[in-house]
Design a protein around this motif. Sequence first.
Motif, mmCIF file in Angstrom:
data_model
loop_
_atom_site.group_PDB
_atom_site.id
_atom_site.type_symbol
_atom_site.label_atom_id
_atom_site.label_comp_id
_atom_site.label_asym_id
_atom_site.label_seq_id
_atom_site.Cartn_x
_atom_site.Cartn_y
_atom_site.Cartn_z
ATOM 1 N N UNK A 137 21.421 12.305 20.703
ATOM 2 C CA UNK A 137 22.873 12.387 20.844
ATOM 3 C C UNK A 137 23.571 12.179 19.496
ATOM 4 N N UNK A 138 23.027 11.285 18.703
ATOM 5 C CA UNK A 138 23.603 10.955 17.393
ATOM 6 C C UNK A 138 23.604 12.182 16.482
ATOM 7 N N UNK A 139 22.435 12.866 16.374
ATOM 8 C CA UNK A 139 22.400 14.045 15.501
ATOM 9 C C UNK A 139 23.278 15.163 16.060
ATOM 10 N N UNK A 140 23.402 15.237 17.392
ATOM 11 C CA UNK A 140 24.270 16.249 17.991
ATOM 12 C C UNK A 140 25.740 15.983 17.628
ATOM 13 N N UNK A 141 26.161 14.725 17.810
ATOM 14 C CA UNK A 141 27.542 14.358 17.461
ATOM 15 C C UNK A 141 27.833 14.653 15.997
ATOM 16 N N UNK A 142 26.938 14.234 15.112
ATOM 17 C CA UNK A 142 27.185 14.396 13.672
ATOM 18 C C UNK A 142 27.245 15.872 13.308
ATOM 19 N N UNK A 143 26.391 16.682 13.905
ATOM 20 C CA UNK A 143 26.407 18.116 13.584
ATOM 21 C C UNK A 143 27.618 18.803 14.213
ATOM 22 N N UNK A 144 28.058 18.348 15.371
ATOM 23 C CA UNK A 144 29.314 18.887 15.912
ATOM 24 C C UNK A 144 30.496 18.461 15.038
ATOM 25 N N UNK A 145 30.399 17.285 14.441
ATOM 26 C CA UNK A 145 31.430 16.835 13.508
ATOM 27 C C UNK A 145 31.426 17.712 12.259
ATOM 28 N N UNK A 146 30.219 18.188 11.853
ATOM 29 C CA UNK A 146 30.183 19.188 10.791
ATOM 30 C C UNK A 146 29.356 18.888 9.569
ATOM 31 N N UNK A 147 28.337 17.971 9.674
ATOM 32 C CA UNK A 147 27.539 17.670 8.488
ATOM 33 C C UNK A 147 26.080 17.422 8.844
ATOM 34 N N UNK A 148 25.227 17.586 7.849
ATOM 35 C CA UNK A 148 23.808 17.237 7.972
ATOM 36 C C UNK A 148 23.470 16.021 7.111
ATOM 37 N N UNK A 149 24.443 15.175 6.847
ATOM 38 C CA UNK A 149 24.216 13.979 6.040
ATOM 39 C C UNK A 149 23.484 12.923 6.866
ATOM 40 N N UNK A 150 22.165 12.983 6.830
ATOM 41 C CA UNK A 150 21.336 12.083 7.628
ATOM 42 C C UNK A 150 20.323 11.326 6.770
ATOM 43 N N UNK A 151 20.774 10.479 5.846
ATOM 44 C CA UNK A 151 19.795 9.598 5.210
ATOM 45 C C UNK A 151 19.193 8.697 6.279
ATOM 46 N N UNK A 152 17.916 8.435 6.182
ATOM 47 C CA UNK A 152 17.309 7.559 7.186
ATOM 48 C C UNK A 152 16.152 6.784 6.568
ATOM 49 N N UNK A 153 15.578 5.884 7.352
ATOM 50 C CA UNK A 153 14.545 5.009 6.794
ATOM 51 C C UNK A 153 13.300 5.789 6.384
ATOM 52 N N UNK A 154 13.070 6.970 6.940
ATOM 53 C CA UNK A 154 11.936 7.790 6.501
ATOM 54 C C UNK A 154 12.041 8.122 5.015
ATOM 55 N N UNK A 155 13.279 8.285 4.524
ATOM 56 C CA UNK A 155 13.482 8.579 3.098
ATOM 57 C C UNK A 155 12.934 7.484 2.210
ATOM 58 N N UNK A 156 12.761 6.287 2.765
ATOM 59 C CA UNK A 156 12.323 5.150 1.965
ATOM 60 C C UNK A 156 10.889 4.733 2.258
ATOM 61 N N UNK A 157 10.227 5.429 3.204
ATOM 62 C CA UNK A 157 8.844 5.026 3.505
ATOM 63 C C UNK A 157 7.899 6.217 3.516
ATOM 64 N N UNK A 158 7.810 6.967 4.622
ATOM 65 C CA UNK A 158 6.762 7.977 4.759
ATOM 66 C C UNK A 158 7.232 9.413 4.518
ATOM 67 N N UNK A 159 8.360 9.582 3.840
ATOM 68 C CA UNK A 159 8.790 10.941 3.491
ATOM 69 C C UNK A 159 7.692 11.712 2.755
ATOM 70 N N UNK A 160 6.987 11.092 1.795
ATOM 71 C CA UNK A 160 5.914 11.826 1.116
ATOM 72 C C UNK A 160 4.800 12.264 2.056
ATOM 73 N N UNK A 161 4.541 11.491 3.103
ATOM 74 C CA UNK A 161 3.491 11.882 4.055
ATOM 75 C C UNK A 161 3.850 13.187 4.740
ATOM 76 N N UNK A 162 5.090 13.258 5.220
ATOM 77 C CA UNK A 162 5.516 14.480 5.886
ATOM 78 C C UNK A 162 5.518 15.671 4.953
#
Length: 775
Positions: A171-196
């Motif tokens: 629901x959160x990503x739906x609301x934010x994208x309906x609001x009009x942005x993809x600004x989604x920093x999250x904890x993955x950016x600080x831990x396992x982003x390199x794994x993905x």
Amino acid sequence: MCGDISGMSKNKTIQVYDRPAGGWGALKSVAQQIFEQGIPKKGALTLLSANQPDGFDCPGCAWPDADHTSTFEFCENGAKAVAAESTARRATPEVISSLTVSELSEKSDYWLESLGRLTHPMLYDRASDRYQVINWDQAFDTIARHLNALPKPDDAIFYTSGRTSNEAAFLYQLFVREFGTNNFPDCSNMCHEPSGFAMREAIGIGKGTVLLSDFQQADAILIFGQNPGTNHPRMLGELRAASKRGAAIVSFNPLRERGLEKFQNPQNALDMLTDQASTISSDYFQLKIGGDLATVKGMIKCVLEADQLAQAEGRHRIIDVEFIAEHTANFEQFAAEALAEPWDVIVRESGLDRAQIQRAADTYMGAGKVIACWGMGITQHKHSVATIQMIVNLLLLRGNIGRPGAGPCPVRGHSNVQGDRTMGIIEKPKPAFLERLGQVFDFQPPQKHGYDTVGAIEAMLNEGGKVFFGMGGNFATATPDTEVTHKALKNCALTVHVTTKLNRSHLICGENAIILPCLGRTEIDIQETGPQTVTVEDSMSMVHLSSGINPPASADLLSEVAVVARLAQATLKGRSKTQWAWLQADYSRIRDKIAAVFDDFANFNERVKVPGGFHLRNTASERVWMTATGKANFNTHAVPVDLPIHQARRKRQSPVFNLATMRSHDQFNTTIYGMNDRYRGVFGERRVLFINKDDIKALNMQAGDWIDMESLCDDGVKRQAKRFMLVEYNIPQGCLAAYFPETNGLVPLSSFADHARTPTSKSIPVIIHTHHAQV
């Protein structure tokens, strides 16, 4: 282990810890936490519902559940998380407003955590420098007004913690994208982003390919840069079982970690009554901080050299020739480059001698089925993506992906960090996902990529007036370059945090600030249609239900789903076609929408009712490679010899150390449950620096001396962490370790992993000065 230090205060001691991980110490710690939180009966009963089919998913780590018929399916640190959430303590408006924010800021993170559960929404009043109670309608109207007043939607930043459920995240990503942005920093950016990132390029999917059952079949388990005894204690049960049946467990870690040496299972009566412990690691290689890539490449070179010899002598090949031919690309180029890597470079950069690397390679070659696990000791380096791809290369050489008992296993941290990504919490969404989301909800999602964590901090720092919204977590404390991050948050027009307890981030206020208290994972969530359940996805892609059992800590708490739905209604009034209140009323409706957007969640509501849930499809485990080549890709990487630590050492004659930040045992992520680190023998103190005894001697210092650290970076900024006590520890020379968040300020915002942009919190060049107390 640790050298004894005399002359410390009564409650602060450093002593050798020679007991196994787990055991009576773990049981005592659990009991102590329950009593300290004032919930002896409630806490014990709550723990019995942790990770059970009709109970709640532990709010701690993302390790999967082994046996849903077991009465006890929790670990020491999970028990701490449950006890902390179920606490009898309440941080009421009277408690919070009794001190100014400036006064609260002087308190320790442990003190803030110990206040207990927040009970009401609160608004920061700058004139009095205090938080004041407001009602929910006022809170949502205030946030909506700020969001809608922004010049453009991209001026809002929406952070997500890994504890957020699938339903709330969707629901959160739906609301934010309906609001009009993809600004989604999250904890993955600080831990396992390199794994993905690394695995998507190599095998076509950013998740591990193994299941828990694979640990029961593996002949060897390789563990890189991970401390399961503190960060994923339930993993020790699987390692204990593997060790007892004769599987080789090879650990690669700069520090000697007790959980990787010996383990006494607190849930095994025989272990406890006989005081017996199981040996975990059959080999323990203490490489240098950041030396994993060189080590793995050395192992690969050993395998390829052994294969050449087998070919020359007409013996059975060492590598899996058929698998490589059918399923991989780029092997010839990769093999030639690996064989050409000089041994002197490998040895120097790994910190191991050639015989040790050969021994590790022999174990790998002698095992039919191999699992490779890794944690943040791998992911938080400049060369983390290359290191992970080298681990995948090692597995590919002998076909150790896509069959039982083998595969890559990135062990993720927070309980639903992987699920949040699956639900669309990502700043660079795929076009196909956006297209389907727009079709299902009848709107045009934004196509422009958003900010990751580093980008969000830079944007807030350089452009004033933004709105920061944090769905859980402790952004100000989890992020690097503390002083810079705090300045960035204070530069915002509004900062908002959804949370269960007060933490440091809530005291780093924008021009306006709001705290929104929410239900915890252990609490009953009642909506219009009755009690609700949520779902989470663990580290091995199992999706299962979670149902709270305790009454809410306050009648004024909302669920995360309700927070998102009501905020969306207030913000998108008159321009959203989504039935937010209808979705909030019954979470099964949200799951139906998830199934409509994601094919892998077809029949979501029916499939998740099965005890233990269901497993999401993993194409790589089926040997279906969703890569540009249509195959698994061997990736070529030279052993790095020009990292920040190399550059810093070339410029100075005095000693430059490589510092890794880490958790204490009484800590989960940024949450501090206590002041002890039992397995490392530290009690009553967090400002400690683990260092080799020979390095202490070379500095003309002694264990127990107080020092300051200064990190080295070419940006001209002086970053210091002051007053840390030297603790002698079994760690390679030139390497240091200390706890975060106390040392996060030493990590430059500009220092991050190639490609993945994860802060380099495990490899910080630092120098040491004697601490001089200010008079």
